[in-house]
Design an enzyme around this catalytic site. Structure first.
Site, mmCIF file in Angstrom:
data_model
loop_
_atom_site.group_PDB
_atom_site.id
_atom_site.type_symbol
_atom_site.label_atom_id
_atom_site.label_comp_id
_atom_site.label_asym_id
_atom_site.label_seq_id
_atom_site.Cartn_x
_atom_site.Cartn_y
_atom_site.Cartn_z
ATOM 1 C CG PHE A 66 -1.369 -1.193 -6.994
ATOM 2 C CD1 PHE A 66 -0.313 -0.639 -7.700
ATOM 3 C CD2 PHE A 66 -1.238 -1.321 -5.613
ATOM 4 C CE1 PHE A 66 0.845 -0.219 -7.053
ATOM 5 C CE2 PHE A 66 -0.073 -0.918 -4.964
ATOM 6 C CZ PHE A 66 0.964 -0.358 -5.688
ATOM 7 C CB SER A 67 -5.353 -3.789 -11.090
ATOM 8 O OG SER A 67 -4.142 -3.760 -11.799
ATOM 9 C CB VAL A 68 -9.093 -1.285 -7.240
ATOM 10 C CG1 VAL A 68 -10.433 -0.595 -6.993
ATOM 11 C CG2 VAL A 68 -8.991 -2.537 -6.354
ATOM 12 C CE LYS A 70 -5.202 -3.488 -15.535
ATOM 13 N NZ LYS A 70 -4.237 -3.237 -14.449
#
Length: 381
Positions: A66-68, A70
């Site tokens: 998921f947002s890792v 970004k």
């Protein structure tokens, strides 16, 4: 529970903390890795890739972080900054002219990367299919109006972040984020991580398991999370627009469409080994000047979306007590929905990643297991 992989004997405590995630029932399948001064000293995995616990987690299992993702996307754009392709203080519209519409002409690349642009979502309802079609998504973002005066506040760009940075990168290089990551990072460093999983690798992906509430338990969320959840399903608010316009639907993260699309804010798939090694090599990937600029505080204080105090550099979450990345001040990286976390500690030269498929509720930083394993790592040093 049998653990697989290797670790330096100095880090037996890390292996014990990793095992505790399974013994306690928190984890179904997980992986963790750490580098110290560039050397891989922990590389562990265990458990199962499916809810029924029939498929063992393997050395090459890919898990959605998921947002890792970004921070991975930010590293790609920061490489473009290092090469003179992008100037942080130039308007985004210099590289993406259509972006200038509706009061966005002065938004800088720096503001985009520090969650200050106000483009957290859409004011009008959109179809979930738009997220799977790059051209449609960036065209819609170019037509969108900011939710606040850009630069005056910050708020977590939960889904839009990757498209915004990715379109700037595409305009200056001709490469998508997934292509840049593969050519400039994954292939040279032999990293088993992708933003957009190739079809041949779909069978390696772990099934993501939504957060669960055990029988008889009542989950009490922290107060900031309670504030966020009050707006979560109201798409007229920044929080609701960021997370629920549109809702992607139950089980979306286990579909081939999601895994194969390029959603550079939320669908990077890889191994903990790959993420830890990427951070462990970051000083070879970016100049000292760019790292220093990217890891100084650009946004700190109440977050318009997450309803808590957050701290961001340029694409990186920075350590702070309310939502720690790592466990020491100076660390930078990113967490992912459900409890994954990857970071670099420049003082101790630690690269770290923990990722799992059993998601945990109510998080804006690493989950219980991630923090326990990280703490054990520091205890061993």
């Amino acid at each position: 529970m049998e653990l697989n992989g290797t670790h330096d004997s100095r880090f037996d405590q890390v292996a014990a903390a990793f095992r505790d995630g399974f013994d306690s029932g928190r984890d179904v399948g997980a992986c963790c890795a750490a580098t110290l001064d560039g050397e891989l000293v922990v590389d562990l995995w265990g458990g199962f890739t499916d809810r029924k616990k029939t498929q063992p987690w393997r050395q090459d299992t890919l898990v959605c972080m998921f947002s890792v993702t970004k921070a991975m996307t930010a590293i790609c754009l920061l490489q473009a900054v290092d090469r003179g392709l992008v100037d942080l203080d130039q308007p985004v519209a210099r590289y993406w002219p259509e972006f200038a519409k509706h009061g966005k002409g002065s938004i800088s690349v720096r503001q985009l990367m520090s969650h200050r642009a106000g483009l957290i979502g859409f004011h009008q309802p959109v179809s979930k299919e738009i997220y799977y079609h790059w051209e449609d998504m960036v065209a819609a973002l170019a037509e969108e109006t900011p939710w606040w005066v850009p630069g005056t506040r910050h708020g977590y760009h939960a889904r839009t972040f990757g498209y915004l940075l990715g379109e700037v990168l595409r305009r200056v290089s001709g490469l998508s984020v997934g292509e840049w990551f593969r050519e400039e990072l994954a292939v040279p460093l032999k990293l088993d991580f992708a933003i957009g999983v190739p079809g041949a690798d779909l069978e390696r992906c772990a099934q993501m398991l939504p957060a669960r509430v055990r029988s008889g338990e009542k989950t009490v969320l922290p107060e900031p999370m309670q504030r966020m959840m009050r707006d979560f399903y109201d798409v007229s608010t920044p929080t609701g627009a960021a997370f629920q316009n549109p809702a992607l639907g139950p089980g979306y993260m286990n579909t081939a469409d999601f895994r194969q699309a390029e959603m550079p804010a939320l669908n990077g798939h890889g191994t903990a080994r790959a993420a830890a090694q990427l951070y462990g090599n970051i000083r070879e990937l970016l100049s000292t000047a760019v790292i220093n600029e990217a890891t100084r505080t650009h946004s700190l204080g109440p977050d318009e979306v997450l309803k808590s105090v957050t701290r961001f550099g340029l694409g990186f979450q920075l350590y702070q007590e309310e939502a720690p990345i790592g466990i020491r001040d100076g660390s930078f990286g990113h967490s992912g929905a459900g409890g994954s976390m990857a970071f670099y500690d420049p003082d101790r030269k630690i690269g770290f990643c923990y990722a799992m498929n059993q998601m945990q509720e109510g998080l804006i930083t690493g989950g219980t297991s991630a923090m326990k394993v990280a703490n054990a790592l520091y205890d061993c040093i």
